[in-house]
Design a protein around this motif. Structure first.
Motif, PDB file in Angstrom:
ATOM      1  N   UNK A 165       0.845  -1.195   0.000  1.00  0.00           N
ATOM      2  CA  UNK A 165       0.000   0.000   0.000  1.00  0.00           C
ATOM      3  C   UNK A 165       0.881   1.246   0.000  1.00  0.00           C
ATOM      4  N   UNK A 166       0.526   2.233  -0.822  1.00  0.00           N
ATOM      5  CA  UNK A 166       1.302   3.467  -0.894  1.00  0.00           C
ATOM      6  C   UNK A 166       0.808   4.434   0.177  1.00  0.00           C
ATOM      7  N   UNK A 167       1.595   4.583   1.245  1.00  0.00           N
ATOM      8  CA  UNK A 167       1.215   5.464   2.346  1.00  0.00           C
ATOM      9  C   UNK A 167       1.391   6.928   1.936  1.00  0.00           C
ATOM     10  N   UNK A 168       0.425   7.772   2.294  1.00  0.00           N
ATOM     11  CA  UNK A 168       0.463   9.195   1.960  1.00  0.00           C
ATOM     12  C   UNK A 168       1.450   9.915   2.885  1.00  0.00           C
ATOM     13  N   UNK A 169       2.525  10.471   2.360  1.00  0.00           N
ATOM     14  CA  UNK A 169       3.524  11.156   3.208  1.00  0.00           C
ATOM     15  C   UNK A 169       2.936  12.322   3.998  1.00  0.00           C
ATOM     16  N   UNK A 170       1.925  13.007   3.435  1.00  0.00           N
ATOM     17  CA  UNK A 170       1.309  14.134   4.137  1.00  0.00           C
ATOM     18  C   UNK A 170       0.518  13.664   5.349  1.00  0.00           C
ATOM     19  N   UNK A 171      -0.068  12.474   5.242  1.00  0.00           N
ATOM     20  CA  UNK A 171      -0.805  11.914   6.384  1.00  0.00           C
ATOM     21  C   UNK A 171       0.150  11.551   7.510  1.00  0.00           C
ATOM     22  N   UNK A 172       1.310  11.037   7.152  1.00  0.00           N
ATOM     23  CA  UNK A 172       2.309  10.632   8.149  1.00  0.00           C
ATOM     24  C   UNK A 172       2.752  11.820   8.997  1.00  0.00           C
ATOM     25  N   UNK A 173       2.810  13.004   8.394  1.00  0.00           N
ATOM     26  CA  UNK A 173       3.278  14.197   9.112  1.00  0.00           C
ATOM     27  C   UNK A 173       2.355  14.609  10.253  1.00  0.00           C
ATOM     28  N   UNK A 174       1.132  14.116  10.261  1.00  0.00           N
ATOM     29  CA  UNK A 174       0.147  14.548  11.258  1.00  0.00           C
ATOM     30  C   UNK A 174       0.354  13.898  12.622  1.00  0.00           C
ATOM     31  N   UNK A 175       1.069  12.768  12.659  1.00  0.00           N
ATOM     32  CA  UNK A 175       1.231  12.028  13.914  1.00  0.00           C
ATOM     33  C   UNK A 175       2.721  11.812  14.180  1.00  0.00           C
ATOM     34  N   UNK A 176       3.224  12.190  15.358  1.00  0.00           N
ATOM     35  CA  UNK A 176       4.645  11.999  15.664  1.00  0.00           C
ATOM     36  C   UNK A 176       5.039  10.525  15.685  1.00  0.00           C
ATOM     37  N   UNK A 177       6.283  10.272  15.313  1.00  0.00           N
ATOM     38  CA  UNK A 177       6.796   8.897  15.321  1.00  0.00           C
ATOM     39  C   UNK A 177       6.650   8.248  16.688  1.00  0.00           C
ATOM     40  N   UNK A 178       6.899   9.020  17.767  1.00  0.00           N
ATOM     41  CA  UNK A 178       6.835   8.474  19.119  1.00  0.00           C
ATOM     42  C   UNK A 178       5.461   7.881  19.419  1.00  0.00           C
ATOM     43  N   UNK A 179       4.404   8.558  18.967  1.00  0.00           N
ATOM     44  CA  UNK A 179       3.038   8.077  19.190  1.00  0.00           C
ATOM     45  C   UNK A 179       2.805   6.792  18.394  1.00  0.00           C
ATOM     46  N   UNK A 234       2.195  18.161  22.224  1.00  0.00           N
ATOM     47  CA  UNK A 234       2.378  16.719  22.394  1.00  0.00           C
ATOM     48  C   UNK A 234       3.323  16.410  23.559  1.00  0.00           C
ATOM     49  N   UNK A 235       4.398  17.189  23.692  1.00  0.00           N
ATOM     50  CA  UNK A 235       5.339  16.982  24.797  1.00  0.00           C
ATOM     51  C   UNK A 235       4.682  17.261  26.140  1.00  0.00           C
ATOM     52  N   UNK A 236       3.858  18.282  26.197  1.00  0.00           N
ATOM     53  CA  UNK A 236       3.174  18.614  27.446  1.00  0.00           C
ATOM     54  C   UNK A 236       2.210  17.503  27.843  1.00  0.00           C
ATOM     55  N   UNK A 237       1.454  16.988  26.874  1.00  0.00           N
ATOM     56  CA  UNK A 237       0.497  15.923  27.167  1.00  0.00           C
ATOM     57  C   UNK A 237       1.192  14.626  27.572  1.00  0.00           C
ATOM     58  N   UNK A 238       2.378  14.401  27.007  1.00  0.00           N
ATOM     59  CA  UNK A 238       3.079  13.149  27.279  1.00  0.00           C
ATOM     60  C   UNK A 238       3.795  13.150  28.625  1.00  0.00           C
ATOM     61  N   UNK A 239       4.114  14.330  29.158  1.00  0.00           N
ATOM     62  CA  UNK A 239       4.981  14.384  30.331  1.00  0.00           C
ATOM     63  C   UNK A 239       4.384  15.049  31.558  1.00  0.00           C
ATOM     64  N   UNK A 240       3.225  15.680  31.427  1.00  0.00           N
ATOM     65  CA  UNK A 240       2.569  16.276  32.593  1.00  0.00           C
ATOM     66  C   UNK A 240       1.101  15.910  32.590  1.00  0.00           C
ATOM     67  N   UNK A 241       0.473  15.996  33.749  1.00  0.00           N
ATOM     68  CA  UNK A 241      -0.958  15.692  33.846  1.00  0.00           C
ATOM     69  C   UNK A 241      -1.721  16.963  34.150  1.00  0.00           C
ATOM     70  N   UNK A 242      -3.000  16.967  33.764  1.00  0.00           N
ATOM     71  CA  UNK A 242      -3.832  18.142  33.984  1.00  0.00           C
ATOM     72  C   UNK A 242      -4.061  18.359  35.478  1.00  0.00           C
ATOM     73  N   UNK A 243      -4.290  19.607  35.857  1.00  0.00           N
ATOM     74  CA  UNK A 243      -4.543  19.950  37.254  1.00  0.00           C
ATOM     75  C   UNK A 243      -6.016  19.716  37.578  1.00  0.00           C
TER      76      UNK A 243
END
Length: 572
Positions: free
Chosen positions: A69-83, A561-570
């Protein structure tokens, strides 16, 4: 766990596996981690294609063959590799506000919701095999390879191809067998260590499995696979490292700890703290890099806000009291504490530390290595310090009631005591001490300051560009409606050669400072609930970890994304 168990039961019901195979897979999953489906495939009980079709059928979802399947490169940019790597997903195409995402395990509806929030798209789920998703991640996010990859062929063929390469510019101090430096295993280990230093990795993970052997580096907080040497080289590489770390090479049944020093040809020296543990398919090793040249001991460069820095300095220069630094492993507590000790390390001040292990050698400070195996504990070291006429005492970690009692005794009798605990936030630190058995009035009277901290990855300075975040996302992470106009000029790295395409490079600390004032002492007489303490502290002006992280976001230094991954809401 429930979803995985249900899937196993469904496979059993459809006669794709039998009960004995299911139990074997569960044992394999328990020993090696990962998903139950991965264990079933690893043991050869089902095929990947068969499993993907079965999962898709159970959830009424279509399948996709990512190998064709040919993955759309523009779609890939929407989600970080870490996720993608964490949840084993990858976006494959986008049409308007709809984003098609391939899942290895579609049972996790929370991932779907997170992706929808992250991308602001409606998520359409398709099913793909885990190996296919992993291959697609490597292909479309860029393989994390380096010159170290070529060492695989060296181990197999012992070709002398590193005689003048930069990767061999390392030598191990006190090597018991320096004459062996022409062997392929020796060259491989030297190259691995040098590459880790070059990339400023914090840890090296050396992991044997049944059919493969992999090496991963932790860089800026994330694990990155560097190479998979031949599986039959695992024993030789581990043995070489054990020799260099002064471990018992013949002992493979028990965990061991060791230490080694590497000197580069530039003259730079880096210590490695080495730990080995027996696993199902051999010994796993983790090596922590202790690079003193990267140790930041200037308080003004830790990332504290002006008011936080004033509180920290006031606690450090107080004649007595307890200063606690808290956070998970790898959150930068050591750097903060050493920076504080450097601030008070003067000719007229006697500073003593009890550590396990001693990570960095600081001149002018009396550092003591505790050793529980011979009965020399933190509490024993503290008692001895009190007879050594100290002004400042550092305890590596308060792990039990005995250590806490002796530490607080010292803090209440004319000594400044600095220590750490592993808790989620500053308020939980106080509650943890009470749960250990400390009297609330002792904790409230002798604790001067509690500092909680986390590390966030920075936007890459080379490729950072303007980035707009929707108001509903900002509100979701804790931005107040009245403050939204302040968050209009945000930044985000696009990804470049400098940052390896991640858009992020380097890390910074965010802090939460809880000062034990009269109001908090009053609250502690009534309750030790972390939530009540946090509410009272925030009402008194404390800036929480999430709020501190939002300040970094507003300054354009990090991402949502970094804030959501490393801290929790008050949730107060």
């Amino acid at each position: 766990m429930g979803a995985r168990k249900a899937l196993g039961e469904l496979l059993l019901k459809e006669n794709l596996i039998d009960m004995n195979q299911l139990e074997q897979a569960r044992r394999d999953q328990k020993n090696n981690g990962g998903r139950l489906t991965s264990a079933l495939v690893r043991l050869g009980f089902v095929k990947e294609s068969q499993l993907s079709e079965f999962i898709a059928k159970q959830y009424g979802l279509p399948t996709v063959d990512l190998f064709n399947f040919e993955v759309d490169p523009e779609a890939v940019k929407l989600v970080p590799r870490q996720v993608c790597s964490k949840h084993m997903v990858i976006p494959v195409s986008r049409a308007g506000k709809s984003l098609v995402v391939a899942f290895a395990d579609p049972s996790n509806i929370y991932v779907k919701d997170d992706l929808s929030l992250l991308t602001r798209c409606k998520i359409e789920v398709v099913v793909a095999s885990e190996p296919a998703i992993q291959a697609a991640i490597e292909k479309h996010y860029g393989a994390t390879t380096s010159n170290i990859e070529s060492l695989v062929s060296e181990i197999e063929e012992a070709d002398d191809i590193f005689g003048s390469g930069v990767l061999t510019d390392a030598e191990v101090v006190d090597d018991d067998n320096p004459g062996a430096d022409e062997g392929p295993i020796v060259k491989f280990v030297n190259a691995m260590l040098t590459e880790a230093i070059r990339l400023r990795a914090s840890d090296i993970h050396i992991e044997p499995y049944e059919k493969k052997f992999r090496i991963r580096f932790r860089v800026d907080g994330g694990l990155v696979e560097k190479t998979q040497p031949p599986a039959n080289a695992a024993s030789a590489i581990v043995s070489r490292l054990k020799i260099l770390s002064k471990m018992d090479i013949g002992e493979r049944r028990k965990p061991q700890d060791g230490r080694m020093k590497v000197r580069l040809k530039t003259g730079k020296e880096v210590d490695f703290r080495v730990s080995s543990i027996p696993t199902l398919f051999g010994e796993k090793m983790v090596m922590r890099l202790l690079d003193k040249s990267g140790l930041q001991v200037d308080l003004t460069k830790l990332g504290m806000e002006v008011d936080q820095l004033e509180l920290f300095r006031a606690a450090l220069h107080a004649p007595q009291g307890m200063l606690l630094v808290t956070g998970p492993t790898g959150s930068g507590k050591t750097t903060t504490i050493y920076s504080g000790l450097a601030e008070v390390n003067k000719a007229d001040i006697n500073v003593s530390t009890a550590e396990d292990p001693i990570e960095f050698n600081l001149e002018g400070i009396n550092q003591v290595q505790v050793n529980a195996q011979i009965g020399f504990t933190f509490a024993d070291a503290l008692r001895s310090f009190l007879r050594q006429d100290p002004e400042v005492i550092m305890v590596g970690e308060i792990r039990d009631l005995e250590t806490a009692q002796v530490a607080y005794q010292a803090a209440s009798t004319g000594h400044l005591v600095v220590s750490t605990l592993h808790t989620n936030d500053a308020a939980s630190t106080v509650s943890r001490l009470v749960e250990m058995g400390m009297e609330p009035y002792i904790v409230s009277e002798s604790t001067s300051l509690v500092v909680a901290q986390r590390l966030l990855r920075r936007n890459c300075p080379r490729c950072t560009t303007d980035h707009k975040v929707a108001d509903d996302v900002l509100l979701k992470i804790g931005v107040l409606p009245a403050d939204l106009p302040q968050f209009k000029n945000l930044k985000k790295g696009e990804g470049c050669e400098e940052c390896g395409g991640a858009g992020l490079k380097g890390r910074m600390a965010v802090f939460e400072f809880l000062r034990m004032n009269a109001k908090l002492k009053e609250v502690m007489q009534k309750t030790s609930s972390p939530l009540d303490l946090k509410r009272a502290a925030i009402a008194g002006g404390m800036r929480s970890l999430r709020n501190s992280a939002l300040q970094k976001l507003k300054a354009g230094l990090t991402t949502v994304e970094e804030i959501m991954a490393n801290t929790v809401a008050d949730d107060v």
